[in-house]
Design an enzyme around this catalytic site. Structure first.
Site, mmCIF file in Angstrom:
data_model
loop_
_atom_site.group_PDB
_atom_site.id
_atom_site.type_symbol
_atom_site.label_atom_id
_atom_site.label_comp_id
_atom_site.label_asym_id
_atom_site.label_seq_id
_atom_site.Cartn_x
_atom_site.Cartn_y
_atom_site.Cartn_z
ATOM 1 N N THR A 12 -83.491 -18.972 5.580
ATOM 2 C CA THR A 12 -83.199 -17.970 4.547
ATOM 3 C C THR A 12 -82.819 -18.640 3.219
ATOM 4 O OG1 THR A 12 -82.391 -16.553 6.306
ATOM 5 C CG2 THR A 12 -81.780 -15.922 4.073
ATOM 6 N N ALA A 42 -86.840 -30.329 6.164
ATOM 7 C CA ALA A 42 -86.818 -30.381 7.631
ATOM 8 C C ALA A 42 -86.647 -28.983 8.203
ATOM 9 C CB ALA A 42 -85.673 -31.264 8.114
ATOM 10 N N LYS A 104 -70.265 -23.329 5.846
ATOM 11 C CA LYS A 104 -68.788 -23.148 5.874
ATOM 12 C C LYS A 104 -68.180 -23.705 7.150
ATOM 13 C CE LYS A 104 -70.375 -19.353 7.818
ATOM 14 N NZ LYS A 104 -71.357 -18.351 7.513
ATOM 15 N N GLY A 133 -71.104 -16.922 -1.072
ATOM 16 C CA GLY A 133 -72.518 -16.945 -1.482
ATOM 17 C C GLY A 133 -72.683 -17.337 -2.940
ATOM 18 N N ILE A 135 -71.052 -16.302 -5.550
ATOM 19 C CA ILE A 135 -69.861 -16.217 -6.420
ATOM 20 C C ILE A 135 -69.317 -17.614 -6.693
ATOM 21 C CG2 ILE A 135 -67.528 -15.272 -6.653
ATOM 22 C CD1 ILE A 135 -68.244 -13.269 -4.440
ATOM 23 N N LYS A 204 -63.746 -19.518 6.012
ATOM 24 C CA LYS A 204 -63.745 -19.454 4.545
ATOM 25 C C LYS A 204 -62.317 -19.450 3.999
ATOM 26 C CE LYS A 204 -68.163 -17.075 4.661
ATOM 27 N NZ LYS A 204 -68.794 -15.756 4.767
HETATM 28 N N1 LIG Z 1 -78.024 -16.701 4.764
HETATM 29 C C1 LIG Z 1 -77.067 -16.533 3.879
HETATM 30 O O1 LIG Z 1 -76.988 -15.507 3.199
HETATM 31 C C2 LIG Z 1 -76.025 -17.603 3.660
HETATM 32 C C3 LIG Z 1 -75.027 -17.419 2.676
HETATM 33 C C4 LIG Z 1 -74.086 -18.451 2.463
HETATM 34 C C5 LIG Z 1 -74.148 -19.589 3.247
HETATM 35 N N2 LIG Z 1 -75.112 -19.712 4.211
HETATM 36 C C6 LIG Z 1 -75.140 -20.935 5.005
HETATM 37 O O2 LIG Z 1 -76.348 -21.625 4.729
HETATM 38 C C7 LIG Z 1 -76.772 -22.334 5.882
HETATM 39 C C8 LIG Z 1 -78.208 -21.918 6.218
HETATM 40 O O3 LIG Z 1 -78.218 -20.547 6.497
HETATM 41 P P1 LIG Z 1 -79.594 -19.751 6.672
HETATM 42 O O4 LIG Z 1 -79.228 -18.305 6.687
HETATM 43 O O5 LIG Z 1 -80.599 -20.228 5.690
HETATM 44 O O6 LIG Z 1 -80.013 -20.202 8.147
HETATM 45 P P2 LIG Z 1 -81.445 -20.019 8.856
HETATM 46 O O7 LIG Z 1 -82.227 -18.951 8.184
HETATM 47 O O8 LIG Z 1 -81.174 -19.902 10.301
HETATM 48 O O9 LIG Z 1 -82.164 -21.412 8.560
HETATM 49 C C9 LIG Z 1 -81.820 -22.604 9.208
HETATM 50 C C10 LIG Z 1 -82.943 -23.594 8.960
HETATM 51 O O10 LIG Z 1 -82.585 -24.839 9.532
HETATM 52 C C11 LIG Z 1 -83.623 -25.291 10.396
HETATM 53 N N3 LIG Z 1 -82.993 -26.025 11.484
HETATM 54 C C12 LIG Z 1 -81.945 -25.622 12.254
HETATM 55 N N4 LIG Z 1 -81.624 -26.588 13.152
HETATM 56 C C13 LIG Z 1 -82.505 -27.603 12.950
HETATM 57 C C14 LIG Z 1 -82.695 -28.860 13.557
HETATM 58 N N5 LIG Z 1 -81.918 -29.274 14.574
HETATM 59 N N6 LIG Z 1 -83.688 -29.646 13.071
HETATM 60 C C15 LIG Z 1 -84.471 -29.247 12.045
HETATM 61 N N7 LIG Z 1 -84.316 -28.066 11.420
HETATM 62 C C16 LIG Z 1 -83.361 -27.244 11.868
HETATM 63 C C17 LIG Z 1 -84.329 -24.030 10.865
HETATM 64 O O11 LIG Z 1 -85.652 -24.351 11.253
HETATM 65 P P3 LIG Z 1 -86.705 -23.185 11.692
HETATM 66 O O12 LIG Z 1 -86.985 -22.432 10.425
HETATM 67 O O13 LIG Z 1 -87.896 -23.918 12.189
HETATM 68 O O14 LIG Z 1 -85.999 -22.378 12.728
HETATM 69 C C18 LIG Z 1 -84.279 -23.187 9.596
HETATM 70 O O15 LIG Z 1 -85.335 -23.517 8.741
HETATM 71 C C19 LIG Z 1 -75.752 -21.999 6.980
HETATM 72 O O16 LIG Z 1 -74.772 -22.997 7.036
HETATM 73 C C20 LIG Z 1 -75.143 -20.698 6.504
HETATM 74 O O17 LIG Z 1 -73.831 -20.494 6.985
HETATM 75 C C21 LIG Z 1 -76.050 -18.768 4.440
#
Ligand SMILES: NC(=O)c1ccc[n+]([C@@H]2O[C@H](COP(=O)([O-])OP(=O)(O)OC[C@H]3O[C@@H](n4cnc5c(N)ncnc54)[C@H](OP(=O)(O)O)[C@@H]3O)[C@@H](O)[C@H]2O)c1
Length: 425
Positions: A12, A42, A104, A133, A135, A204
């Site tokens: 995401t 990656a 986090k 996020g 902010i 957080k």
């Molecule tokens: N989403 C939000 O709104 C938001 C807001 C603030 C902070 N965050 C933080 O941002 C971070 C990412 O969140 P997200 O929502 O983007 O997560 P996500 O959509 O689940 O994406 C995670 C990504 O990491 C890859 N991945 C996970 N484990 C892996 C591994 N062992 N080797 C290689 N690639 C790996 C996944 O690959 P695949 O695509 O192949 O599965 C995916 O592309 C998290 O720490 C989250 O807490 C997210």
């Protein structure tokens, strides 16, 4: 001024970030003079369909290849979870590469160690997107407000629970209905436990408190309670009394020490945080010189979060190009962390009681015997049973807990039907 960027995670946030860098990089260059070039991304599954199609030569399923690639000068961790993220971030720092993360969990659990390692190696470790996020709150706490003696940081830092509570308040939905709606709109995960139990907000809260008070607070020191006990009737009663419920992360520092907690809290309807609706987040900061500050906006989502991550990348890239050892942004002292049971809290109590003479006196005596005093009382209904609503004055949490136990033992109290903390300001 070109900087090679490696991104761990193309989901995401990582997907939105990579897409922005690949399609709008020129806009960033014209504003900052920096050419941020994505060298590797990656992911876990190379064959997975993605909303943003990345050039195949950028993708790898080996995160270590991103960290070790000599063309990658700056590592962005957007995988989430503790391992292998922690290991990879540590490797990047040890290799002298600045790191930006939105994780986090990683910062709340391993932040102390990672921040020290980054200081030792003289590289940046930035995590603006880890709380709230889009902010800006990490930089304000660690830089803009570093000269302020912050007394209180109160945050609505979980969009899922704020959405659920807003629905319950505004449409009268029960908890289960509001949760189902949050899930159908994509605000809540299929397994919502990390959000609704308060544990996401606790991570957080630990980060915010550590930066605000300059003492490292491990996330397991944060008392946490969720929102699942909240009943619609108490939302209605609280509204009549001039309050509404929010899941708050509350961190405060006084001479007695630092207290950090997460729980459902009734706040006055005219409090600045009361207007933060739906999935929005906000952080309210109080200090003697600045008085009150409110930071508010979207607390999640790929694009908003990618903006915060990109801001960190720009800062870290500038420091990298300056070529000097980066001085620490924050150093942690050894402030005293208070037990939750010692912290002063105020409560809203709803009691179902036998409606007969002398009952109120018994209840008031029991509450007073536990060193809790009553701020206000309202009686609703008459008949065999009456409903009594109390708001108490601040006194230690342990005294309130003892008072509630004692009330439950009174024969005239049919039920302590609800007990919820009230924000003391
Ligand atoms: N989403 C939000 O709104 C938001 C807001 C603030 C902070 N965050 C933080 O941002 C971070 C990412 O969140 P997200 O929502 O983007 O997560 P996500 O959509 O689940 O994406 C995670 C990504 O990491 C890859 N991945 C996970 N484990 C892996 C591994 N062992 N080797 C290689 N690639 C790996 C996944 O690959 P695949 O695509 O192949 O599965 C995916 O592309 C998290 O720490 C989250 O807490 C997210």
């Amino acid at each position: 001024m070109r900087v090679g960027i490696g991104i761990l995670g193309g989901g995401t946030v990582g997907g939105a970030l990579a897409h922005r860098l690949l399609t709008e990089g020129e806009a960033v260059t014209s504003k900052t003079g920096l050419e941020l070039e994505v060298r590797k991304i990656a992911v876990r599954d190379l064959a997975k369909g993605r909303p943003y199609p990345f050039p195949p030569d950028l993708l790898t399923d080996s995160p270590a290849d991103v960290v070790n690639d000599p063309a990658v000068q700056l590592v962005v961790e957007l995988m989430g979870g503790l391992e292998p993220a922690a290991d990879l971030v540590m490797q990047a720092i040890e290799a002298g590469k600045p790191v930006v993360t939105a994780n986090k969990e990683l910062v709340a659990i391993r932040g102390d160690e990672l921040i020290k390692k980054a200081e030792e190696r003289g590289v940046s470790l930035l995590f603006e997107a880890a709380v709230g996020g889009a902010i800006p709150i990490i930089r304000p706490l660690s830089a803009s407000l570093a000269g302020e003696r912050i007394s209180e940081v109160i945050g609505i830092v979980n969009g899922t629970t704020n959405f659920i509570l807003t629905q319950m308040c505004e449409s009268g939905a029960r908890y289960e209905e509001a949760l189902a709606e949050a899930q159908s709109l994509g605000y809540a995960e299929a397994d919502p436990s990390a959000d609704v139990s308060g544990s996401d907000a606790a991570s957080k809260a630990a980060i915010l408190a550590s930066l605000a008070f300059g003492t490292w607070i491990a996330s397991d020191r944060v008392h946490r309670e969720g929102i699942d006990q909240l009943q619609p009737e108490d939302i209605a009663f609280a509204a009549d009394l001039g309050y509404l419920p929010k899941l708050l992360a509350i961190a405060s520092e006084s001479e007695a020490g630092i207290g950090v907690r997460v729980h459902t809290t009734l706040i006055p309807t005219d409090h600045p945080l009361a207007s933060v609706r739906g999935s929005q987040n906000a952080v309210y900061v109080k200090g003697p010189a600045v008085d009150e500050l409110l930071f508010a906006g979207p607390g999640a989502g790929g694009d908003p979060t990618a903006t915060a991550v990109l801001g960190d990348i720009i800062e870290a890239a500038r420091e990298l190009l300056a070529g000097a050892q980066v001085p620490p942004r924050v150093r942690f002292g050894s402030g005293r962390i208070r037990d939750f049971s010692d912290i002063d809290t105020s409560w809203y109590l709803r009691l179902e009681v036998v409606d007969e003479p002398g009952v109120l006196a018994q209840i008031a005596t029991t509450i007073g015997a536990n060193r809790v005093s009553i701020e206000s009382m309202v009686q609703i209904g008459r008949g065999e049973t009456a409903t009594l609503l109390f708001i108490t004055h601040p006194s230690p949490e342990s005294d309130h807990q003892a008072a509630i136990v004692a009330l439950r033992q009174l024969e005239v109290v049919r039920q302590v039907a609800a007990a919820m903390r009230v924000l003391t300001v």
